[in-house]
Design a protein around this motif. Structure first.
Motif, short mmCIF file in Angstrom:
data_model
loop_
_atom_site.label_atom_id
_atom_site.label_comp_id
_atom_site.label_asym_id
_atom_site.label_seq_id
_atom_site.Cartn_x
_atom_site.Cartn_y
_atom_site.Cartn_z
N TYR A 37 -4.80 -13.06 3.36
CA TYR A 37 -4.83 -14.07 4.43
C TYR A 37 -3.61 -15.00 4.39
N GLY A 38 -3.13 -15.29 3.19
CA GLY A 38 -1.94 -16.13 3.10
C GLY A 38 -0.72 -15.45 3.69
N THR A 39 -0.52 -14.18 3.35
CA THR A 39 0.63 -13.46 3.90
C THR A 39 0.50 -13.26 5.41
N ALA A 40 -0.73 -13.02 5.90
CA ALA A 40 -0.94 -12.85 7.34
C ALA A 40 -0.62 -14.15 8.09
N PRO B 131 -10.52 5.78 -7.28
CA PRO B 131 -10.93 5.28 -8.60
C PRO B 131 -10.53 3.82 -8.77
N ALA B 132 -11.20 3.13 -9.67
CA ALA B 132 -10.94 1.70 -9.87
C ALA B 132 -9.51 1.44 -10.34
N SER B 133 -8.87 2.44 -10.92
CA SER B 133 -7.50 2.27 -11.41
C SER B 133 -6.49 2.14 -10.28
N GLU B 134 -6.90 2.47 -9.05
CA GLU B 134 -5.98 2.41 -7.90
C GLU B 134 -6.13 1.10 -7.12
N ALA B 135 -6.37 0.01 -7.82
CA ALA B 135 -6.59 -1.29 -7.16
C ALA B 135 -5.37 -1.71 -6.34
N PHE B 136 -4.16 -1.49 -6.88
CA PHE B 136 -2.95 -1.87 -6.15
C PHE B 136 -2.87 -1.13 -4.81
N TRP B 137 -3.12 0.16 -4.81
CA TRP B 137 -3.06 0.96 -3.59
C TRP B 137 -4.14 0.49 -2.60
N ALA B 138 -5.32 0.18 -3.10
CA ALA B 138 -6.42 -0.26 -2.24
C ALA B 138 -6.08 -1.58 -1.55
N TYR B 139 -5.62 -2.56 -2.30
CA TYR B 139 -5.33 -3.87 -1.70
C TYR B 139 -4.11 -3.82 -0.80
N THR B 140 -3.17 -2.95 -1.12
CA THR B 140 -1.98 -2.82 -0.28
C THR B 140 -2.33 -2.29 1.11
N LEU B 141 -3.29 -1.36 1.18
CA LEU B 141 -3.63 -0.74 2.45
C LEU B 141 -4.57 -1.58 3.31
N LEU B 142 -5.17 -2.61 2.76
CA LEU B 142 -6.14 -3.40 3.52
C LEU B 142 -5.57 -4.03 4.79
N PRO B 143 -4.35 -4.58 4.78
CA PRO B 143 -3.85 -5.15 6.04
C PRO B 143 -3.71 -4.13 7.16
N PHE B 144 -3.36 -2.90 6.84
CA PHE B 144 -3.18 -1.88 7.86
C PHE B 144 -4.52 -1.37 8.39
N ILE C 56 4.39 -4.20 8.74
CA ILE C 56 5.13 -5.27 8.07
C ILE C 56 4.21 -6.06 7.14
N GLN C 57 2.99 -6.36 7.60
CA GLN C 57 2.05 -7.08 6.74
C GLN C 57 1.65 -6.24 5.53
N THR C 58 1.63 -4.93 5.69
CA THR C 58 1.34 -4.04 4.56
C THR C 58 2.45 -4.12 3.52
N VAL C 59 3.69 -4.18 3.98
CA VAL C 59 4.82 -4.33 3.05
C VAL C 59 4.74 -5.66 2.32
N LEU C 60 4.40 -6.73 3.05
CA LEU C 60 4.25 -8.04 2.42
C LEU C 60 3.14 -8.04 1.39
N ALA C 61 2.02 -7.38 1.73
CA ALA C 61 0.91 -7.30 0.78
C ALA C 61 1.30 -6.50 -0.45
N ALA C 62 2.07 -5.42 -0.24
CA ALA C 62 2.51 -4.60 -1.37
C ALA C 62 3.39 -5.42 -2.32
#
Length: 320
Positions: free
Chosen positions: A153-156, A264-277, A306-312
């Protein structure tokens, strides 16, 4: 020539999906069942109440009054009208696809301009806090949940401010309307008469009825999108049968809710990165909300990338 090519690709896609459903009938049934279960157990409780409330506020003409609750924080940042701030507040509080739906409703009712709607759609249609806390954080827990809140939400909001003062700086600054002296009553108004109370109650019930019907239609449509897009996972599952981990990583790009459940739980970075898209399913839902408004789905998808890149970048800093 391009039209024939597009039609040929569509026919190829339909043939491939039909073959995949026939060859992997149990998998197709499981994917459809998983999407239906997630829609019923997660999306309806998380979204339907907000859909009804946001539609009811618009139908009763109370959206600007509701936005006034948030204007002390949002108006200095965005310098937009209360009708625009209502879309911002609802988009951040309610989540996909309510933000897009409210932008479309406000535009079609004349409460905001097309230019304002284009700005709002670029950053207001986000994953909702209820979805984040009740679903995503349960699958991918973080030591500090505020990292996820700030990253989504902050990046958005930051991106919205950047757009407001660059690409959309031509939108006039809307100052709050001052109450004129003539509009201030000299004395307390008389208590409303019984007929007036009945008319108010009738308007409320009529608005609630319309809001419920509209919201049920929207939530049912969302379920259809979820089932269809989740079943698209049949193709990568078959084509990448030798690399199942890659097929799982691709699944949130098709349907975000079902795809996150497969990660899997180990892919937390990938999961949170894709949420904006939000994946193909959220794009289709957004198109369903804005298709009669003239707003551009291509522009929307560009801003979401662009928001996905910012989240990443944000989550890479904290989770990398």
């Amino acid at each position: 020539m391009q039209k024939k090519l597009f039609r040929s690709l569509l026919l190829l896609f339909f043939a491939a999906m039909s073959a995949a459903m026939l060859l992997s009938a149990p998998a197709a049934l499981a994917l459809a069942s998983d999407a239906l279960t997630l829609w019923f157990s997660r999306m309806i409780p998380a979204l339907l109440p907000f859909m009804i409330l946001s539609s009811l506020l618009l139908l009763l003409g109370l959206s600007d009054s509701f936005a006034a609750l948030f204007s002390p924080l949002l108006r200095p940042l965005l310098r937009l009208s209360d009708s625009c701030l209502y879309c911002v507040a609802v988009g951040f509080l309610c989540g996909f696809p309510v933000g897009a739906k409210v932008c479309a409703q406000s535009l079609l009712s004349g409460k905001i301009s097309r230019r304002e709607a284009s700005l709002l759609l670029a950053f207001c249609n986000n994953i909702g806090p209820v979805y984040l806390t009740g679903y995503v954080l349960q699958l991918f827990p973080l030591p500090c949940p505020w990292v996820a809140v700030a990253g989504l939400y902050g990046t958005a909001l930051l991106y919205g401010c950047l757009l407001r003062y660059s690409v959309f700086r031509d939108i006039p600054f809307s100052r709050p309307k001052a109450l004129s002296a003539a509009a201030v009553p000299d004395a307390a108004p008389d208590a409303p008469s019984s007929p007036a109370l009945r008319r108010t109650a009738a308007n409320l019930l009529s608005g609630l009825h319309s809001a419920v019907l509209s919201s049920l239609s929207s939530i049912a449509t969302l379920g259809g999108y979820m089932i269809f897009c989740n079943m698209l996972n049949l193709l990568p599952d078959l084509l990448l049968s030798g690399r199942p981990a890659l097929a799982v990583l691709l699944s949130p790009l098709l349907e975000i809710t079902g795809g996150l459940a497969r990660l899997p739980a180990s892919e937390a970075f990938w999961a949170y990165t894709l949420l904006p898209f939000g994946g193909l399913s959220c794009l289709a839902q957004t198109y369903g909300c804005i298709r009669d408004t003239g707003l551009s789905l291509t522009d929307y998808a560009f801003h979401k990338l662009i928001q996905t890149v910012l989240a990443a970048a944000w989550f890479g800093l904290w989770l990398g």
